[in-house]
Design a protein around this motif. Structure first.
Motif: not given
Length: 69
Positions: A36-40, A45-49
């Motif tokens: 879950c932390f890697v996904e966060r 990194a993708a620039g999501a809020p």
């Protein structure tokens, strides 16, 4: 009924079994939380809020079914 040495052996075996099973449970929880932390991190990194990434992180951890670290 039991000799003292058998009681000690039985208690030792019980403690070893409990410790071994708790170790396996903790490892599964750690793997789930790490995923879950890697996904966060990838979300950020993708620039999501940040709020969106945090909400997804909370939802990801819910099925882990483990106490929060």
């Amino acid at each position: 009924m039991f000799a003292p040495s058998r009681r000690v052996l039985a208690a030792t075996a019980l403690c070893f079994g409990v410790a071994f099973s708790l170790s396996a449970f903790a490892s599964a929880c750690e793997d789930c939380h790490r995923t879950c932390f890697v996904e966060r991190s990838a979300c950020r990194a993708a620039g999501a809020p940040q709020a969106q990434c945090l909400a997804e992180y909370v939802e990801c951890r819910r099925p882990c079914n483990c106490p929060l670290p």
